[in-house]
Write an enzyme that holds these catalytic residues in place. Structure first.
Site, PDB file in Angstrom:
ATOM      1  N   ASP A  17       0.843  -1.192   0.000  1.00  0.00           N
ATOM      2  CA  ASP A  17       0.000   0.000   0.000  1.00  0.00           C
ATOM      3  C   ASP A  17       0.878   1.241   0.000  1.00  0.00           C
ATOM      4  OD1 ASP A  17      -2.648   1.449   0.523  1.00  0.00           O
ATOM      5  OD2 ASP A  17      -1.422   2.121   2.213  1.00  0.00           O
ATOM      6  N   ASP A 116      -3.352   2.519  -5.747  1.00  0.00           N
ATOM      7  CA  ASP A 116      -2.266   2.618  -4.769  1.00  0.00           C
ATOM      8  C   ASP A 116      -2.022   1.341  -3.976  1.00  0.00           C
ATOM      9  OD1 ASP A 116      -4.627   2.691  -3.388  1.00  0.00           O
ATOM     10  OD2 ASP A 116      -4.095   4.385  -2.100  1.00  0.00           O
ATOM     11  N   GLU A 117      -2.564   0.217  -4.435  1.00  0.00           N
ATOM     12  CA  GLU A 117      -2.396  -1.026  -3.685  1.00  0.00           C
ATOM     13  C   GLU A 117      -2.235  -2.199  -4.646  1.00  0.00           C
ATOM     14  OE1 GLU A 117      -4.948  -3.323  -0.248  1.00  0.00           O
ATOM     15  OE2 GLU A 117      -4.838  -1.133  -0.193  1.00  0.00           O
TER      16      GLU A 117
END
Length: 420
Positions: A17, A116-117
């Site tokens: 993350d 974003d992960e």
């Protein structure tokens, strides 16, 4: 019922993350250090009610401003920078981050879960990059040196454990690892239940009514009773509470829970039922198009309505099973109208959601002798999708999108729901 962990796959999965990704990207673009700058990313700097999409750690720590706050809640302080979201930039950087991951594992071992992960299966890389701990630190260092970005990494024996490890421990420590051996001492004590990935507020309330307040109580509850109450979801709740997940990388962690959904926080309060129905039709069009894109039809239509905070919040989520599986917009819309008519109490609306679930392949549709024009309606939907794909999302719009209250025309100019 005791779980035999030896009978389940044991892999080494990273869940990575990017910390405050949007805010960090915006800070780096301005030549600022994300770990020192007080910066907020908002949907629209010209609207005082615009939502804060991301905030740098110092802004959260020193001013208490975090994702979900409104622009008007940000203090007037010379240290604070407020910028518009630039989704195209964030997506571009996300692609470059994936390229960095590809230096360590094959592309098929990477699953981009969101902007974003990401999940990485690092099995078989020890001889190249060392232990999972060494590789995690190498990736963290590379991300910071190349992009100025920081990240947290959860390591687990499967996708679920790596995700839970990330959310519940690694985000505080930087890197952490959960194995099957850690389930009883790290996962079972978790409370409130919403801390568990996949459990939301409504589900938590239902579990509370069953006397379940910790993940350990859920893990030791009767599997038969959970399945009787929640169906296939009950089975997944039980096994997830025991840390079991057999999903392949790239498959949904909640395997089998395939649905097509659209949720929208409206730009303003809607109290005119006509306007509410206009937005609802636009959303049904989008959800049905998503199902058609994958040549699927669904038999269960779910409508969610969230009321304005000015009316103390609340709302409802209700579903309706239609006689025939469908991806025809007006049939989905008709089901939503029935639910709206039955459960809507006239309150001011701020949120709407529509979903199609209980899905089947599109070629499983049964012809109805009493609806001769159904194949034509189905073909029309696919034709409209093809025009939009070729000429853009706004090439074909329903008339409601040009009326007061319509949102589709504006939303189609956005990337990820925000300015490009």
């Amino acid at each position: 019922m005791n779980v035999d962990y030896g009978s389940y796959p044991k892999r080494t999965i990273f869940c990575i993350d990017m910390k405050s990704f949007y805010a960090s990207c915006a800070a780096v673009a301005l030549g600022l250090d994300p770990l020192a700058a007080h910066l907020a990313v908002v949907g629209d700097t010209t609207r005082s009610g615009s939502v804060v999409l991301a905030a740098t750690p110092p802004l959260k720590r020193d001013f208490g401003i975090k994702t979900g706050n409104r622009l008007f809640e940000i203090p007037e302080d010379s240290r604070i920078r407020v910028v518009n979201a630039s989704m195209a930039t964030y997506l571009h950087i996300s692609v470059q981050v994936t390229d960095l991951f590809h230096q360590y594992v094959p592309l098929e071992a990477i699953h981009t879960y969101s902007v974003d992960e990401s999940f990485l299966d690092i099995g078989g890389t020890r001889k190249l990059w060392g232990t999972e701990w060494e590789l995690a630190e190498r990736i963290r260092n590379d991300l910071y040196c190349r992009f100025g970005l920081t990240c947290a990494i959860g390591i687990g024996d499967n996708m679920l454990l790596s995700k839970l490890c990330l959310d519940l421990e690694a985000k505080k420590r930087g890197v952490a690892k959960w194995t099957y051996d850690d389930v009883t001492k790290k996962l079972w004590p978790v409370t409130p239940l919403q801390k568990m990935w996949g459990i939301g507020g409504q589900l938590e309330k239902r579990l509370h009514r069953m006397g379940i307040f910790t993940i350990g109580q859920l893990a030791n509850y009767s599997l038969d009773k959970l399945e009787k109450t929640f169906g296939v979801m009950g089975n997944q709740l039980y096994y997830h509470a025991n840390g079991i997940d057999i999903s392949e990388l790239g498959a949904p962690i909640l395997s089998g829970q395939i649905s097509y959904a659209k949720g929208q926080v409206l730009l303003r309060d809607y109290n005119d039922p006509v306007e509410i129905k206009r937005v609802l039709l636009e959303m049904c069009e989008e959800v049905a198009a998503r199902a058609r894109r994958e040549q699927r039809v669904g038999q269960t239509i779910t409508l969610g309505v969230g009321y304005s905070k000015n009316e103390a919040g609340g709302g409802f989520h209700r579903q309706l099973t239609v006689p025939e599986p469908t991806n025809i917009t007006m049939e989905v819309y008709g089901a939503c109208l029935k639910l709206l008519s039955k459960f809507y109490d006239g309150s001011t609306v701020r949120k709407l959601s529509v979903s199609i679930s209980n899905v089947y392949p599109d070629d499983s549709i049964q012809l109805n002798l009493f609806e001769n024009d159904r194949p034509r309606k189905r073909a029309l939907g696919y034709a409209m999708d093809e025009i939009r794909h070729k000429y853009g999302a706004n090439a074909v719009l329903r008339a409601v999108s040009y009326t007061e209250g319509g949102t589709a025309k504006h939303r189609n100019t956005l990337v990820g729901g925000h300015k490009a």
